[in-house]
Design an enzyme around this catalytic site. Structure first.
Site, short mmCIF file in Angstrom:
data_model
loop_
_atom_site.label_atom_id
_atom_site.label_comp_id
_atom_site.label_asym_id
_atom_site.label_seq_id
_atom_site.Cartn_x
_atom_site.Cartn_y
_atom_site.Cartn_z
N CYS A 2 -43.78 93.64 25.42
CA CYS A 2 -43.66 93.87 26.85
C CYS A 2 -44.49 95.09 27.24
CB CYS A 2 -42.21 94.11 27.20
SG CYS A 2 -41.17 92.77 26.58
N ARG A 27 -52.03 91.93 28.18
CA ARG A 27 -51.12 91.86 27.02
C ARG A 27 -50.40 90.53 26.97
NH1 ARG A 27 -49.15 97.42 25.68
NH2 ARG A 27 -47.20 96.51 24.98
N TRP A 74 -42.57 89.76 27.84
CA TRP A 74 -42.99 88.66 26.97
C TRP A 74 -41.68 88.17 26.35
CZ3 TRP A 74 -47.11 85.72 25.85
CH2 TRP A 74 -47.11 85.01 24.67
N ASN A 100 -38.48 97.38 25.85
CA ASN A 100 -39.47 96.71 25.00
C ASN A 100 -38.90 96.73 23.58
OD1 ASN A 100 -41.67 95.56 23.86
ND2 ASN A 100 -43.05 97.32 24.12
N GLY A 101 -38.77 95.57 22.96
CA GLY A 101 -38.26 95.52 21.58
C GLY A 101 -37.16 94.48 21.46
N GLU A 481 -57.75 78.95 5.34
CA GLU A 481 -57.61 79.81 6.54
C GLU A 481 -58.71 80.87 6.56
OE1 GLU A 481 -56.18 79.63 9.19
OE2 GLU A 481 -56.17 81.66 10.00
N LYS A 485 -61.36 81.23 9.74
CA LYS A 485 -61.60 82.48 10.46
C LYS A 485 -63.10 82.74 10.58
CE LYS A 485 -58.45 83.23 12.22
NZ LYS A 485 -57.67 82.08 12.08
N GLU A 488 -64.92 80.09 12.85
CA GLU A 488 -64.64 80.04 14.29
C GLU A 488 -65.12 81.27 15.04
OE1 GLU A 488 -60.56 79.97 15.66
OE2 GLU A 488 -59.87 80.85 13.80
N HIS A 504 -64.96 68.58 -9.27
CA HIS A 504 -65.08 67.18 -8.81
C HIS A 504 -66.10 67.05 -7.70
CE1 HIS A 504 -61.68 66.19 -11.32
NE2 HIS A 504 -61.03 67.23 -10.83
N LYS A 606 -57.88 79.45 23.52
CA LYS A 606 -56.74 80.00 22.79
C LYS A 606 -55.67 78.93 22.60
CE LYS A 606 -54.20 82.87 20.63
NZ LYS A 606 -54.56 83.08 19.21
C1 AGP Z 1 -56.88 79.48 14.81
O1 AGP Z 1 -57.50 80.73 14.68
C2 AGP Z 1 -57.34 78.73 16.03
N1 AGP Z 1 -57.16 79.51 17.20
C3 AGP Z 1 -56.72 77.35 16.12
O2 AGP Z 1 -56.95 76.69 14.90
C4 AGP Z 1 -55.20 77.33 16.38
O3 AGP Z 1 -54.52 77.76 15.24
C5 AGP Z 1 -54.79 75.90 16.71
O4 AGP Z 1 -55.47 75.50 17.88
C6 AGP Z 1 -53.28 75.74 16.92
O5 AGP Z 1 -52.88 76.52 18.02
P1 AGP Z 1 -51.29 76.73 18.24
O6 AGP Z 1 -50.79 77.49 17.05
O7 AGP Z 1 -51.19 77.52 19.52
O8 AGP Z 1 -50.66 75.37 18.36
#
Ligand code: AGP
Length: 611
Positions: A2, A27, A74, A100-101, A481, A485, A488, A504, A606
């Site tokens: 928050c 935020r 939040w 906040n918390g 993962e 990173k 992307e 393989h 996002k």
């Molecule tokens: C991960 O860094 C990406 N932003 C993307 O793969 C993300 O994890 C995926 O779109 C799922 O999003 P969500 O966790 O909001 O469902």
């Protein structure tokens, strides 16, 4: 997380509050509000964006006032509604408070206030009731604050005003940050300097377990025990953009460093004093959980990688088969889902269309659905039977970091809860694992305090066209993962493989100086460790540049490393929470050095709200 602001001075408090709340919009929040004391205490608050609060202020203007508090929420406990928005009032409407918390013992305190009328579902309102009860009982606002914080457990920053003491704002801080802005004839309190930087750049950091009383011309700091508090004054030389990121260059970098706290917050309130799991949000009858004969985890992207790690842990602890599905594939393959299937959806945003459609499909098949989500009140948790919220706070950077590590924690908590409910783990075994979970934030911090080698590596490998990531067991999803990173945000070809799969086919990719990251499991787990060490030798023998992430002191693995990134010792299943950190930092640094927009990478959103 928050956003909080408090003000005492010569300006119009309503104007200062709204400007400050606007500065904290980045935020992320889902409701906002403010309270001022002029000739009386007035509160305005609204769910949704600040525009809703502004509309309220236009239709119901507040009187002249030079003292106030404001809040962007939040949601953690209780959805994003007008009633749950802060500030919260005591029963007589004399004290207003923002928070906040997470107050871990809010339910117990609420029970003590039997007969009290609560207007919200929040933990914060309990603090408002306690505070007002103390001032009505004759304490000053500072004395009342001291009395209240002594009763609270968890993390909290509280800021309050009292209609009967119109000249002061009082705040208390435990864990969640709070800064004092020192202006000429005015004082500010804020969780984020961005909210007052346009008025003053002179700041004083409030320390842990401290209380501060501000007036227009003074700020007095004491400890929770009443002794004089020592503080650190400093000049803010950030520009506003940097201030919004807490001084970091990217939200992603800031969020990488927020992970120890995000993990600690996600653990808060879910483990009893006896080391048992108390997932009270999982509103599924334990008797039904005992009938579950299969678990299906459904998610996308980073959340899917968290699900892959969850599989190893949950299968090991519960002996239930766990399938992990990419959400966009799930419902098109006509999966075998029955009323005794437990579907677990993982989503940071809670709005991902693929995952939402999978949730709906699972429920049409009469499966129970538990959602793991970071956004309180989002669509996916609302359409699930139960939810385990992560408490990472808003994740602004498109590339998920604290979203991922807190999803892992939620998956571990769910796995241990199922083992506890189904009796597949003894209480002492669970307590031991819980202890290891609670030790993770400090170990994460140790990794984040020692990133020199990783940052140098990012500069050395900046121009590489291809990067491979290898791992076995839970190290394999970490490899996936780490590759995601880099893909992307640095727009380079990076690929994660199961280390055992190399021979393989993928090993044909290996050539001289090709950077290969290898996540090595802790020693001791049968041949897992030795097999990965031989995989390192295989790629090294073909000229690869090996970057080895392994337990500190693992000389066997280090012997074949061009760069060795040591990790604190943890049980194998928990190693991903640590191993991912250098890979996040590496990707962030490479993209940053390339001059790319780390927070808003090209082509990405996002939250992907389309299928
Ligand atoms: C991960 O860094 C990406 N932003 C993307 O793969 C993300 O994890 C995926 O779109 C799922 O999003 P969500 O966790 O909001 O469902």
């Amino acid at each position: 997380m928050c956003g909080i602001i408090g003000y005492a001075g010569h300006r119009d408090a309503g104007t200062v509050m709204m400007a400050g709340l606007k500065r904290m919009e980045y935020r992320g929040y889902d409701s906002a509000g403010l309270a001022v004391v002029g000739d009386r205490l007035e509160v305005r608050k609204a769910a949704g964006k600040l525009a809703n609060l502004e509309r309220q202020l236009q239709t119901h203007p507040i009187g002249e006032a030079h003292l106030g508090i404001g809040h962007t929420r939040w949601a953690t406990h209780g959805g994003p509604t007008d009633a749950n928005a802060h500030p919260h009032l005591g029963p007589a409407g004399r004290v207003a408070l923002v928070h906040n918390g997470i107050i871990e013992n809010a339910d117990a305190l609420r029970a003590e206030l039997a007969g009290a009328e609560f207007r919200s579902e929040t933990d914060s309102e309990v603090a408002a009731h306690l505070l007002e009860r103390a001032v009505v009982g004759g304490r000053t606002l500072v004395e009342a604050m001291r009395e209240v914080v002594a009763r609270l457990e968890g993390t909290f920053t509280l800021v309050a005003i009292d209609a009967n003491t119109p000249g002061t704002v009082v705040a208390a801080r435990r864990n969640s940050p709070l800064v004092i802005g020192v202006g000429d004839g005015e004082r500010f309190l804020a969780s984020d300097v961005a909210s007052f930087i346009e008025y003053t750049r002179e700041a004083v950091e409030l320390g842990q377990d401290q209380i501060v009383e501000i007036t227009a011309t003074t700020h007095t700091v004491t400890g929770f025990d009443g002794t004089p508090g020592t503080t650190r004054a400093y000049h803010i030389d950030w520009d506003l953009a940097a201030a919004e990121k807490g001084g970091y260059d990217w939200f992603m970098r800031k969020e990488i460093f927020e992970q120890p706290k995000a993990v600690a917050d996600t653990l808060l309130g879910r483990i009893t004093a006896r080391g048992e799991l108390a997932l009270d949000e999982t509103r599924i009858d334990p008797a039904q959980l005992r009938l579950v004969d299969k678990i299906v985890v459904v998610a996308c992207g980073t959340a899917y990688h968290a699900g892959l790690i969850a599989k190893y842990a949950i299968e090991h602890w519960t002996r239930l088969p766990v399938e992990v599905e990419i959400a966009s594939e799930f419902r098109y393959r006509d999966p075998v889902i029955t009323p005794t299937t437990l579907v677990v959806t993982i989503s940071q945003s809670g709005e991902t269309a693929d995952t939402l459609m999978a949730t709906r499909h699972a429920r049409e098949q009469h499966a129970k659905v538990i959602s793991i989500c970071n956004t309180n009140g989002a669509t996916i948790p609302r359409e699930s039977d139960a939810v385990i919220y992560t408490h990472a706070g808003p994740e602004i950077g498109v590339a998920s970091t604290k979203g991922f590590t807190t999803q892992l924690i939620a998956c571990y908590l769910l796995g241990l809860y199922l083992a506890q409910v189904r009796g597949t783990k003894f209480g002492d075994e669970i307590a031991e694992l819980v202890e290891e979970l609670e030790a993770l934030p400090a170990k994460m911090q140790a990794v984040l305090d020692d990133l020199g080698l990783t940052l140098t590596l990012a500069r050395d490998l900046l121009r590489e066209p291809v990067y491979l990531f290898l791992g076995r067991h839970v190290g394999y999803p970490v490899a996936l993962e780490g590759a995601l990173k880099l893909k992307e945000i640095a727009y380079v070809h990076a690929e994660g493989f199961a280390a055992g799969e190399l021979k393989h086919g993928p090993i044909a990719l290996v050539e001289n100086r090709l950077p290969v990251f290898i996540v090595v499991p802790p020693r001791g787990r049968d041949q897992l460790h030795d097999k990965v060490v031989s995989n390192i030798q295989e790629v090294r023998a073909r000229g690869a540049r090996t970057i080895v992430l392994a337990e500190a002191g693992d000389d066997e693995a280090a012997a074949f490393a061009d760069t060795y990134l040591p990790l604190p010792s943890v049980p194998t299943l928990f190693q991903p929470v640590l191993a991912i950190l250098p890979l996040q930092v590496f990707a962030c640094e490479v993209a940053s050095q390339k001059g790319y927009d780390v927070d808003q990478p090209r082509n990405l959103a996002k939250s992907v709200t389309v299928e």
